[in-house]
Design a protein around this motif. Structure first.
Motif, PDB file in Angstrom:
ATOM      1  N   GLN A 158       9.528   7.231   1.899  1.00  0.00           N
ATOM      2  CA  GLN A 158       8.633   5.520   1.550  1.00  0.00           C
ATOM      3  C   GLN A 158       8.254   4.759   2.973  1.00  0.00           C
TER       4      GLN A 158
ATOM      5  N   GLY B  93       0.896  -1.388   0.024  1.00  0.00           N
ATOM      6  CA  GLY B  93       0.063  -0.030  -0.021  1.00  0.00           C
ATOM      7  C   GLY B  93       1.243   1.286  -0.056  1.00  0.00           C
ATOM      8  N   LEU B  94       2.317   1.633  -0.819  1.00  0.00           N
ATOM      9  CA  LEU B  94       2.619   2.625  -0.565  1.00  0.00           C
ATOM     10  C   LEU B  94       2.334   3.471  -1.627  1.00  0.00           C
ATOM     11  N   PRO B  95       2.226   4.983  -0.809  1.00  0.00           N
ATOM     12  CA  PRO B  95       2.103   6.104  -1.918  1.00  0.00           C
ATOM     13  C   PRO B  95       3.286   5.618  -2.952  1.00  0.00           C
ATOM     14  N   SER B  96       2.654   6.778  -4.467  1.00  0.00           N
ATOM     15  CA  SER B  96       4.067   7.066  -5.442  1.00  0.00           C
ATOM     16  C   SER B  96       4.760   7.692  -5.308  1.00  0.00           C
ATOM     17  N   PRO B  97       6.117   7.607  -4.971  1.00  0.00           N
ATOM     18  CA  PRO B  97       6.646   8.599  -4.326  1.00  0.00           C
ATOM     19  C   PRO B  97       7.053  10.218  -5.431  1.00  0.00           C
ATOM     20  N   ALA B  98       5.950  10.287  -6.456  1.00  0.00           N
ATOM     21  CA  ALA B  98       5.879  11.340  -7.601  1.00  0.00           C
ATOM     22  C   ALA B  98       5.106  12.181  -6.190  1.00  0.00           C
ATOM     23  N   TYR B  99       4.301  12.007  -5.291  1.00  0.00           N
ATOM     24  CA  TYR B  99       3.490  12.609  -4.751  1.00  0.00           C
ATOM     25  C   TYR B  99       3.917  13.628  -3.738  1.00  0.00           C
ATOM     26  N   PHE B 100       5.311  12.852  -2.988  1.00  0.00           N
ATOM     27  CA  PHE B 100       6.108  13.651  -2.117  1.00  0.00           C
ATOM     28  C   PHE B 100       5.718  15.292  -2.823  1.00  0.00           C
TER      29      PHE B 100
END
Lengths: 544, 544
Positions: free
Chosen positions: A118, A46-53
Motif C-alpha cells: 500500500q 487516494g489508496l486503492p483497496s488491497p482487495a485488488y492487489f
C-alpha cells in the motif's frame, strides 16, 4: 580528540542546501492529530483497496544463515559454476527454509502484503525499521544519542539525496583522488565539482586534507571551501584500500576543525577479508560448529574496523548502508544513519522522488531478516565475508602462480601504497628485455586488499620499452585494448580518476586497472589471469 | 489538426534543461563493443556473485485474471470487509495460481533471480520491456513511430525526473488550477512555479490555456512563457473530471502552437467507470462468460478515451504510467512513453538516482504479467474497473439516500462544472432555515465522476447563514474539523489549490472536499455518508 555527547546546541542547519531548505513538509502537518484518531473513517487518501492487489501471498525459499563456512577451505568454494557445468540449475545442495508473506496477516503487526504493497510514508516498514535500528546500534554503535535511521533505495539514491540536501550549485565535494565514477556522475550535472584529496595505501590522507582546507583560497579556486566529503573508507572503490581507525579519527578531527560533513559510503563494510597470506603459508582450518549466537555476533562485530559513526560525537556523519552486497543489488534497499535534522530533510526528498522503496523487496527482505534474526544475519554476513576472502585468496594465488610476486614495504616502492606491504609483480618467464638486463622487470604492483571486491593494479608503464613521460594514458589504453581483444576485461583506471575530471592531468599517477574478483567463477578467474600474464608480457616486450 | 508522422526534423532538444544537458553518458560508451563480446571474461564490474543471493526462489499465489466480475452486481461487491468481520484473513474465496521465479532458470531468457537481483542498466528487464512495449502499442497506439518505453519507480519518480529533465529554475509549469499536491511539492523547491489554468467539468480549459499563453508577458509574470504542462486528464486528482477527446485535441493544438511539452500523468486511465445512473434506474446484468481473448481486449480498449499519445504527431508528450492502481502502489513501478531524445536523458537521470527499480518487484510483476498474458491483464483491468464502478455507484447511492439529489445541466449551476450534469444536494430533512424559506437549501454540488477514485464536492458556503464573502476558507476548515471530530476524514479542498500557492487567493473558488471511495469498506462508506449528512445539516443550521 575530546569525546562528548552531541547536544542540540551543535547546530548543523547551516549545511543544508537552498534546495533542501525549500522542501515543504506535508500540508497536513497541522491536521495530523485527526488522521491518527483510532477508528476514524478516512475517505481522505487516494489508496486503492488491497482487495485488488492480485497476489494472495508471496513465498521464498531462503538459504539458512550458516550456508557458507566461516573458514576458507576447499569445500567452501562456491560451486555454482559446477552446477552450471553439469546442467543443473536447481542448486539442490542449497539448504533452504520457506517463508511466506500473506496478504492479510493473522496477527496485527505481522508483515503482510495488504500493508507492504500500500501507499505509505517514505520510511521503512515498521518491522524493518526496528531491525535496522537494532542492527545499527549493535554494529556501528554511533557516538551520539539522537541518531536516526532512514530507508532509501540503495547508496546511489542515498548519495544523490545526501549531496542535494547538503550542496548548492557551484560548491565542491571532497573525495578520494580515485573514486567511484557514479558518485561523480551524480554531482557534475548539478554543477558540483569533485575536490580530490591525495591517497595512500590506507585511503584519503589526513595531512593532505588538512593542507587542502587550511590553504583553501575561494578566489583562486573559484568555489567556497568544501563543507561536504564523499568517502568510501572500507574496500575503497577502486583502490581496494581500507582506512585504519587512526586515520579515520585524524580525518574526522580535520572535518570538525573545518566544519565538514562526512558522507560515509560503506557498501563493502562486511567484506573485511583480513590480510592475504601466500597459499603455501596458509593453514586451512575447519569451520567452528557454533550456531549463530549473541556471543558469536558480538565477537565478530568487535573484529570489524569501526564506522565513522562510532566516534561521531558531533553528528556530522551521514552513513550510507546498502543490502546490495549482502543480500542482492536488485534489492534496491539501503539506509541512512545520521542526525535527525538531516534525516527529516532526506525523508522529505524521498517523498517527491522514490517514495518508499518497493514493497515487494521490503517485505521479502524484512521477512528474511526477521526469520534469520539479528544473530542469524550476522552469521550470514560472516559466511559471505569468508566466501569473498576465498575469492580474494584464489585470485591473488593465481597472480602468484602467473607472476613472480615480491612483497615489499611501501616506502621502497611508491607513495601511493604507504602504510601497506606492496606486491611487486615481475615475469616468471624471462622477457626479451630481461635477458638483456640484470634485474627483473616489475610490470605492476598491487596491495592484496583487506576488504572489498577489487584489486587495484598500478601498471609500471615507465618500464615499457617505448615509454616517454606523458604516455601513461595511451599505454594504459593500449594494454587494456590488447587484453580485451584477448577476451579479458578489467576496468581501466582512468574511469575512476577524480583529478582527470578537474582537468588536473598528472599523468605520472596514471596507469591502473581495477580488477574485480567478486563474480567470475574460479576457473574463469584462473583463465583470465593466465591470459593477462601472457598479454602483459607481450606488451612489455613490444617494440623490442 | 493536421495529422502527419513525427520526423527527425522536429527538434525537441531545446526543451532540455541545463541540468539534463549536463548529465554525462557512461564513460564506457566508446568501449562498449568489448563488453558485449560473446564469451568475454569480465572482471571489470563490481558485481557480487549471485551464489550469495540468499534466496533459491520466490513464489507467489496470483489471482486469476477473471477474479472480478465485469458487470456490477451484488455478487461482485468486494467482500474483503466480510472476511475481516468474520475473522478470516486467508481470503479462501480467492482463486489463485502459483508462479515461481527460480534463482537460475532452465532456459535462457526465462526470468530468474540471478539476473533480476543483479546490477544492471536503468531499464526494464527484458521480458518486462517487451510486455510494456506491446501494451503501450496496443492500448495507447502512439501517433509517431520512434517512441520509447522507459521504466521508472512510479509516477512520483516519473514526474520528478520529467520536470528536472525539462525545466530550469525560474520557469513555470502549466497545470490544472486544482491539482495533485505532491506534483507541486516536487517542483517548488526547484524554484519552478505552478501556472494554474482554469478548469471546467471536463478538465483544463483550452480557451483559457490559449488566452494565458497568447497574452503571456515575461516581464510582468517574471518568468518566461511556460513550455511544460503537467496534466491528469482521466479521473483528475482532485476534481475527478475526465477530459473528452475533443478537449484533448484542442489542448494538444494549443501546445503545438506555443511549443509546450505535455507530461500526461494518467494513473486512473483504467478506472474509466462510465456515467453514474441512479440505483433504481440501473439494470443489473450478468458478467459475460467470455474468457480473456484478443477480440475482447480490442473491444475493451476501443471503449477507453484515447491518451494524448494517440494524436501526438510531434512527439511532445511524455506519458507517465504506473502499476500503483492496477497491481499495487508498493510495486513502485511505472514507465515513461516518449520520444527517444527525452527517454535517453531520463535514463541517464535514473542511473544516478534510483538505478533500476527493485528486482524483487520487477521479477514478480513480470511473472504475473507474462503468466496472465496481455489478454489476461486486460481482463484483470476490466474486473478492477468494474470493482471501482461498483464503489463509485455505492458511494453516490449513499449520497442519494442521505440527500435530496437534483441533477441539472451545469450552465444553470456553476461555471466549474461546464460540460457535465451536476448533482445538487439538499437536505431531505427540512432544516430550520428551510422551514422559514420557500426553497430547499443547496448545501453542496458534485458531478459523479466517470473515472478515478474521487468525488469532488463543491460546498455552497455562500448559503451558510453567517456567510460573508472572504469566509470560504475558514468555513471549509470549520466544517472539515467538525466532520473529523465526528470521526470522518475527507481531504480539504485547499490542499489541492495551485492558485493558493501562487498567492492568487480567489476565495470565491474555495470550499471543496475531495472524497475517496476507493478503499473504505462498503459499510464504512455508508456510515461515513450518514455522519456527513448529519454534520453538514447541523453546520448549515449554525448561528440560527
Amino acid at each position: 580528540m575530546s569525546v562528548e555527547k552531541r547536544t542540540k546546541s551543535i547546530d548543523l542547519s547551516h549545511h543544508l542546501s537552498e534546495l533542501s531548505k525549500a522542501r515543504t513538509t506535508s500540508p497536513l502537518k497541522g491536521l495530523q492529530k485527526y488522521f491518527s484518531q483510532p477508528g476514524i473513517l478516512s475517505l481522505a487518501g487516494g489508496l486503492p483497496s488491497p482487495a485488488y492487489f492480485p497476489i494472495s501471498d508471496v513465498s521464498a525459499n531462503v538459504l539458512i544463515p550458516d550456508s557458507f563456512a566461516l573458514v576458507p577451505t576447499e569445500s567452501s568454494t562456491s560451486f555454482s559454476w559446477l552446477w552450471k557445468l553439469f546442467g543443473s540449475h536447481t542448486s539442490t545442495s542449497e539448504k533452504t527454509q520457506g517463508v511466506t508473506i500473506p496478504k492479510y496477516s493473522a496477527n496485527d503487526g505481522d508483515i503482510n502484503l495488504a500493508h507492504s504493497l500500500q501507499y505509505g510514508p517514505s520510511v521503512a516498514q515498521q518491522q524493518l525499521q526496528v531491525f535496522l535500528r537494532e542492527f545499527t546500534s549493535e554494529v556501528y554503535r554511533p557516538a551520539f544519542e539522537d541518531w536516526s535511521v532512514l530507508i532509501d533505495t540503495g547508496n546511489t539514491d542515498g548519495w544523490s539525496r545526501a549531496v542535494t540536501t547538503l550542496c548548492n550549485p557551484g560548491e565542491g565535494v571532497l573525495c578520494e583522488e580515485w573514486t567511484y565514477p557514479s558518485a561523480l556522475a551524480s554531482i557534475l550535472p548539478l554543477n558540483i565539482q569533485p575536490v580530490p584529496v591525495p591517497m595512500d595505501g590506507v585511503g584519503m590522507k589526513s595531512d593532505a586534507l588538512e593542507n587542502l582546507l587550511s590553504q583553501w583560497d575561494p578566489v583562486s579556486r573559484q568555489m567556497p571551501r568544501p563543507h561536504v566529503m564523499y568517502i568510501v573508507p572500507v574496500g575503497q572503490n577502486p583502490s581496494g584500500s581500507t582506512m585504519s581507525i587512526t586515520r579515520k579519527k585524524q580525518i574526522y578531527d580535520v572535518c570538525v576543525k573545518y566544519d565538514v560533513i562526512i558522507v560515509e559510503d560503506d557498501p563493502y563494510y562486511f567484506l573485511q577479508l583480513g590480510t592475504y597470506i601466500f597459499k603455501e603459508d596458509r593453514s586451512s582450518g575447519a569451520t567452528p560448529s557454533g550456531r549463530p549466537s549473541p556471543k558469536e555476533s558480538k565477537r565478530f562485530v568487535s573484529t570489524l574496523t569501526p564506522s565513522f559513526l562510532n566516534f561521531d560525537y558531533q553528528g556530522r556523519v551521514i552513513r550510507l548502508d546498502t543490502f546490495s552486497k549482502t543480500i542482492a543489488p536488485g534489492s534496491r534497499l539501503g539506509w541512512f544513519t545520521c542526525n535527525p535534522l538531516f534525516a527529516e530533510r532526506l525523508e522529505r526528498q524521498g517523498e517527491t522522488t522514490t517514495q518508499a522503496p518497493c514493497g515487494f523487496g521490503q517485505s521479502i527482505i524484512t521477512k528474511i531478516l526477521t526469520h534469520w534474526s539479528y544473530d542469524g544475519y550476522i552469521r550470514w554476513l560472516r559466511g559471505i565475508r569468508t566466501e569473498y576472502q576465498q575469492r580474494r585468496n584464489f585470485f591473488v594465488d593465481c597472480l602468484a602462480e602467473e607472476f613472480h610476486l615480491q612483497p615489499m614495504p611501501a616506502d621502497t616502492v611508491a607513495d601511493i601504497w604507504q602504510g601497506c606491504i606492496v606486491y611487486q609483480a615481475s615475469s616468471k618467464v624471462k622477457t626479451i628485455a630481461e635477458k638483456h638486463a640484470t634485474q627483473n622487470l616489475t610490470m605492476l604492483s598491487f596491495v592484496p586488499p583487506v576488504a572489498g571486491m577489487f584489486v587495484w593494479m598500478k601498471l609500471h608503464l615507465d618500464q615499457h620499452p617505448s615509454f616517454s613521460p606523458g604516455d601513461e594514458n595511451a599505454l594504459e589504453m593500449k594494454l587494456w585494448t590488447k587484453l580485451a581483444e584477448n577476451g579479458v576485461l578489467f576496468a581501466p583506471g582512468w574511469m575512476f580518476s577524480a583529478k582527470e575530471l578537474t582537468g588536473d592531468t598528472d599523468h605520472a599517477d596514471s596507469g591502473h586497472f581495477r580488477v574485480s574478483f567478486s563474480n567470475v567463477e574460479f576457473p574463469d578467474l584462473k583463465k583470465a589471469v593466465t591470459i593477462f600474464g601472457r598479454v602483459i608480457r607481450e606488451f612489455f616486450e613490444e617494440d623490442l
